[in-house]
Enzyme design. Structure first.
Site, PDB file in Angstrom:
ATOM      1  N   ARG A   1       0.826  -1.216   0.000  1.00  0.00           N
ATOM      2  CA  ARG A   1       0.000   0.000   0.000  1.00  0.00           C
ATOM      3  C   ARG A   1       0.858   1.263   0.000  1.00  0.00           C
ATOM      4  O   ARG A   1       0.367   2.351  -0.306  1.00  0.00           O
ATOM      5  CB  ARG A   1      -0.946   0.001   1.199  1.00  0.00           C
ATOM      6  CG  ARG A   1      -0.286   0.281   2.533  1.00  0.00           C
ATOM      7  CD  ARG A   1      -1.294   0.254   3.670  1.00  0.00           C
ATOM      8  NE  ARG A   1      -2.356   1.206   3.480  1.00  0.00           N
ATOM      9  CZ  ARG A   1      -3.461   1.269   4.234  1.00  0.00           C
ATOM     10  NH1 ARG A   1      -3.625   0.393   5.212  1.00  0.00           N
ATOM     11  NH2 ARG A   1      -4.389   2.162   4.006  1.00  0.00           N
TER      12      ARG A   1
ATOM     13  N   ASP B   1      -8.355   2.877   4.559  1.00  0.00           N
ATOM     14  CA  ASP B   1      -8.760   1.481   4.650  1.00  0.00           C
ATOM     15  C   ASP B   1     -10.141   1.332   4.032  1.00  0.00           C
ATOM     16  O   ASP B   1     -10.925   2.291   3.988  1.00  0.00           O
ATOM     17  CB  ASP B   1      -8.795   1.020   6.112  1.00  0.00           C
ATOM     18  CG  ASP B   1      -7.401   0.855   6.694  1.00  0.00           C
ATOM     19  OD1 ASP B   1      -6.449   0.722   5.899  1.00  0.00           O
ATOM     20  OD2 ASP B   1      -7.272   0.859   7.928  1.00  0.00           O
ATOM     21  N   GLU B   2     -10.465   0.136   3.598  1.00  0.00           N
ATOM     22  CA  GLU B   2     -11.725  -0.075   2.891  1.00  0.00           C
ATOM     23  C   GLU B   2     -12.942   0.129   3.773  1.00  0.00           C
ATOM     24  O   GLU B   2     -14.032   0.439   3.273  1.00  0.00           O
ATOM     25  CB  GLU B   2     -11.762  -1.490   2.312  1.00  0.00           C
ATOM     26  CG  GLU B   2     -11.676  -2.577   3.369  1.00  0.00           C
ATOM     27  CD  GLU B   2     -11.682  -3.973   2.762  1.00  0.00           C
ATOM     28  OE1 GLU B   2     -11.978  -4.084   1.565  1.00  0.00           O
ATOM     29  OE2 GLU B   2     -11.380  -4.932   3.491  1.00  0.00           O
ATOM     30  N   ASP B   3     -12.806  -0.036   5.106  1.00  0.00           N
ATOM     31  CA  ASP B   3     -13.953   0.112   6.005  1.00  0.00           C
ATOM     32  C   ASP B   3     -13.970   1.452   6.713  1.00  0.00           C
ATOM     33  O   ASP B   3     -14.693   1.641   7.696  1.00  0.00           O
ATOM     34  CB  ASP B   3     -13.966  -1.011   7.044  1.00  0.00           C
ATOM     35  CG  ASP B   3     -12.629  -1.181   7.741  1.00  0.00           C
ATOM     36  OD1 ASP B   3     -11.716  -0.391   7.459  1.00  0.00           O
ATOM     37  OD2 ASP B   3     -12.494  -2.109   8.565  1.00  0.00           O
TER      38      ASP B   3
ATOM     39  N   GLU C   1       1.934  -1.887   9.424  1.00  0.00           N
ATOM     40  CA  GLU C   1       2.496  -1.022   8.382  1.00  0.00           C
ATOM     41  C   GLU C   1       2.224   0.448   8.681  1.00  0.00           C
ATOM     42  O   GLU C   1       3.037   1.327   8.353  1.00  0.00           O
ATOM     43  CB  GLU C   1       1.943  -1.421   7.011  1.00  0.00           C
ATOM     44  CG  GLU C   1       0.565  -0.894   6.656  1.00  0.00           C
ATOM     45  CD  GLU C   1      -0.559  -1.562   7.430  1.00  0.00           C
ATOM     46  OE1 GLU C   1      -1.709  -1.064   7.355  1.00  0.00           O
ATOM     47  OE2 GLU C   1      -0.313  -2.576   8.096  1.00  0.00           O
ATOM     48  N   ASP C   2       1.087   0.742   9.329  1.00  0.00           N
ATOM     49  CA  ASP C   2       0.781   2.126   9.669  1.00  0.00           C
ATOM     50  C   ASP C   2       1.687   2.645  10.783  1.00  0.00           C
ATOM     51  O   ASP C   2       2.090   3.804  10.787  1.00  0.00           O
ATOM     52  CB  ASP C   2      -0.683   2.265  10.065  1.00  0.00           C
ATOM     53  CG  ASP C   2      -1.121   1.191  11.062  1.00  0.00           C
ATOM     54  OD1 ASP C   2      -0.297   0.334  11.428  1.00  0.00           O
ATOM     55  OD2 ASP C   2      -2.294   1.201  11.473  1.00  0.00           O
TER      56      ASP C   2
ATOM     57  N   ARG D   1       0.997  -5.488  17.532  1.00  0.00           N
ATOM     58  CA  ARG D   1       1.384  -4.097  17.339  1.00  0.00           C
ATOM     59  C   ARG D   1       2.374  -3.635  18.415  1.00  0.00           C
ATOM     60  O   ARG D   1       3.267  -2.839  18.141  1.00  0.00           O
ATOM     61  CB  ARG D   1       0.131  -3.215  17.313  1.00  0.00           C
ATOM     62  CG  ARG D   1      -0.733  -3.493  16.087  1.00  0.00           C
ATOM     63  CD  ARG D   1      -2.063  -2.777  16.141  1.00  0.00           C
ATOM     64  NE  ARG D   1      -1.978  -1.386  15.767  1.00  0.00           N
ATOM     65  CZ  ARG D   1      -1.888  -0.918  14.526  1.00  0.00           C
ATOM     66  NH1 ARG D   1      -1.830  -1.770  13.511  1.00  0.00           N
ATOM     67  NH2 ARG D   1      -1.849   0.368  14.279  1.00  0.00           N
TER      68      ARG D   1
END
Length: 690
Positions: free
Chosen positions: A493, A509-511, A597-598, A645
């Site tokens: 991404r 994000d998709e949601d 990744e964020d 995380r």
């Protein structure tokens, strides 16, 4: 008379013999005779590029031999090796005993993004300098030596010059003098303090203004350094302190100057942290240890080492961070330092902090700076310019392969007086199949497409099923693309796709649930802070002293240190930096866990800017929506999500060598947000209803 005649006859005979020996035929025969074969080197013998160097002739200061003394990149370096495979660095295996500085340098080289285990693919080959009982620096000739071409030698020892002729090899040497230094070929390094960390590095010292002392120096007696009489002449006990470090041992003699009879009550670090200027004279070797210590303490170095090629002087402008004096005019130093006005003192001290943190605070940074300087010479058409090396964030974070123009990097906008273009590209990560028009990703696409600043929408398809045809996607007034990568990983991404041409990127994000007003407001905020991450969902970190590690939290508190990229704006350069600056090990960790990744992007941006991200209008709906995702595919519902995380945070902090995240208590809201005024006076009318 007879004696005079005998002398005349002897002189005439000598002339006749010389004429016979130097007749043209004799000279031609001597020129045509083949040279003697070069003997095979024994293990531990001195390196040489040819018979002239192997003959043990007089060495120039700094170790550059006769054949290598005229070396330049154009004459002694094979550029074709670098064109085939790019700038790759190979490190020979060490066969003997290495000094601790050499081992630390080799660890940094093997851990860099330039490292390759294959010598045939290397542009640069690094030869470890072994330590032996007789010859301290005399490695055996390696199999790919070729006279030293494309080889790099790190000479870090403080006990004298290199013990052999480097030939055509590049020499990165601590404290070389000007006579033996080959400009734009060799690289000058600072002397490595023993306490210098492997990576990361401590921040510069405290920055009180004004400081107690004007000029200080504390060091041991040296035959080639400052003498007792000179120190006593400059020392006044008030704002000029020149002290002798007196550490007598068995059989040692320690004579103190009269003016420094109470030196024991001073600590060298405290002195430098409380002084505006620090004297750095020529000690036992050019490139005194006090030089780096002064930079770390934000103390302006006053250099009195004639002939010293300053560290990385090829790219660093030391006139902005140091006072370069003449050791023959030592007694004029107090008047020179007193004549410098307060504003310039402040600017010099700020630059010392920048240079210390950027290039000298760890072994890794010194090694990487050396490699980047050499890479700029090889790829001169895309090399960094003077500003990139001498202004924030520094040359290590500016990859010229992205661009050679300052205007293309977000951290130079303010200095150039420009603003980013009023347009952005929305990049949506899609990991679920598209089954109906009521899914969150469809509503998100429609909301983003209505923004007057949106010029393109890109969907990164990470689902295992093939993407649906274009007719299944909603109709929008802006260009719409679906990109299906070969490797459907979390790091994809942040890949610098060529179709992303706007400076601003809206990562989603998709949601994610966002309104058009929220998108517009967040973008206007980002235009004022283009070097930072600006967005909605915020997270924080803290040090858990009971467990001895960094902890991750999603609790809503009065401060935050991360803005997640599920709904955030940032500059597209960070895609390039994420992909090509960070090592493959961090990418692999993110991809294997499909998580973090964020967080890694926040670590990277904060490390570059040394600033926190910016959170915009409080939006509880975002958090509530994420927590209501009850499907098994939602990573927010996974109990292992937060444990992963937290582990990521500690792994990332270990790689960076420090914790780059910065806390903030600032949140930006629209003017008249939830104020009791007419709704017609509000620009972002939908935000307060969320």
């Amino acid at each position: 008379m007879q004696a005079r005649g005998r002398y005349l006859l002897a002189g005439l005979a000598a002339c006749l013999l010389a004429g016979l020996y130097l007749r043209p035929g004799r000279r031609r025969a001597a020129a045509a005779s083949p040279p003697e074969p070069e003997p095979e080197p024994r293990r531990g013998s001195a390196l040489a590029a040819g018979p002239a160097e192997a003959g043990g002739g007089r060495r120039a200061r700094g170790g550059a031999g006769p054949a290598g003394g005229r070396c330049r990149m154009e004459t002694c370096f094979d550029f074709s090796r670098c064109r085939r495979h790019g700038f790759r660095v190979y490190v020979y295996p060490a066969r003997g005993r290495l000094s601790e500085p050499q081992r630390r340098v080799l660890r940094s080289l093997r851990g860099s993004r330039f490292y390759t285990p294959e010598p045939g693919r290397a542009c640069l080959l690094v030869l470890p300098l072994e330590r032996g009982p007789r010859s301290p620096d005399a490695p055996a000739r390696p199999p790919h030596w070729n006279g030293g071409r494309n080889h790099l030698l790190f000479s870090l020892h403080r006990d004298g010059p290199l013990g052999f002729e480097p030939g055509q090899a590049l020499l990165a040497q601590a404290g070389p003098g000007a006579p033996g230094f080959r400009p734009r070929f060799d690289v000058s390094l600072p002397l490595f303090p023993r306490r210098l960390p492997q990576r990361g590095g401590a921040r510069a010292g405290p920055f009180p203004a004004p400081r107690r002392y004007l000029l200080v120096f504390e060091g041991q007696r040296s035959p080639s350094g400052l003498g007792a009489q000179t120190r006593a002449a400059l020392h006044n006990g008030r704002d000029l302190l020149l002290l002798t470090a007196c550490r007598p041992g068995p059989g040692a003699r320690c004579d103190r100057p009269a003016a420094a009879a109470d030196d024991a009550r001073y600590d060298s670090q405290e002195l430098m942290q409380n002084s505006s200027f620090c004297l750095v004279p020529w000690g036992r070797r050019l490139g005194f240890f006090r030089f780096l210590e002064a930079l770390q303490a934000a103390c302006i170095p006053v250099l009195l080492s004639n002939g010293w090629e300053l560290p990385f002087s090829e790219v660093i402008d030391w006139n902005k961070a140091a006072i370069i004096g003449d050791e023959r005019l030592l007694l004029q130093i107090p008047s020179i330092t007193r004549s410098i006005d307060h504003d310039r003192v402040l600017a010099l001290r700020q630059q010392t902090q920048f240079l210390w943190e950027t290039y000298f605070s760890s072994v890794e940074k010194i090694v990487l700076t050396t490699l980047e300087i050499i890479q700029d010479r090889i790829q001169a058409h895309i090399s960094r310019n003077h500003v990139m090396w001498n202004a924030q964030p520094g040359g290590l974070y500016v990859l010229p392969q992205f661009s050679t123009s300052l205007a293309d990097f977000p951290f130079y906008y303010c200095a150039l007086g420009r603003s980013p273009a009023k347009e952005f590209t929305a990049v949506i990560q899609a990991a679920s199949p598209l089954l109906s028009q009521s899914q969150p990703i469809v509503r998100l696409i429609l909301a983003v497409a209505k923004s007057k600043y949106c010029t393109q929408i890109v969907v990164l398809w990470s689902c295992e099923k093939p993407p649906p045809p274009r007719s299944w996607w909603p109709s929008v007034p802006v260009p719409f693309s679906v990109v299906e990568g070969e490797h459907k990983t979390m790091s994809s991404r942040f890949f610098p796709y060529d179709l992303i041409r706007t400076d601003a990127v809206l990562s989603l994000d998709e949601d994610t649930v966002l309104s058009t007003n929220e998108v517009d407001f967040a973008f206007t905020v980002w235009c004022s802070f283009p070097e930072r991450i600006v967005g909605y969902p915020a997270r924080s970190h803290y040090w858990d002293s009971s467990k001895g590690w960094w902890a991750y939290t999603s609790k809503w508190t009065n401060e935050y240190s991360m803005v997640l990229t599920g709904a955030a704006f940032y500059h597209r350069y960070y895609h390039y930096l994420y992909t090509f600056y960070l090592p493959g090990s961090l990418h692999s960790m993110v991809d294997q866990m499909a998580n973090c990744e964020d967080i890694l992007m926040n670590f990277l941006v904060s490390a570059v800017t040394k600033l926190p991200p910016i959170k915009v209008t409080q939006k509880k709906q975002y958090k509530e929506t994420m927590m209501q995702q009850g499907s098994k595919t939602s990573r927010w519902a996974d109990p292992e999500h937060f444990a992963q995380r937290q582990a990521c945070m500690n792994s990332f902090a270990s790689w960076f060598g420090f914790m780059p995240l910065v806390h903030s208590q600032m949140r930006l809201d629209p003017v008249l947000f939830k104020d009791q005024v007419s709704i017609l006076r509000k620009k972002y009318r939908d935000i307060e209803r969320l």
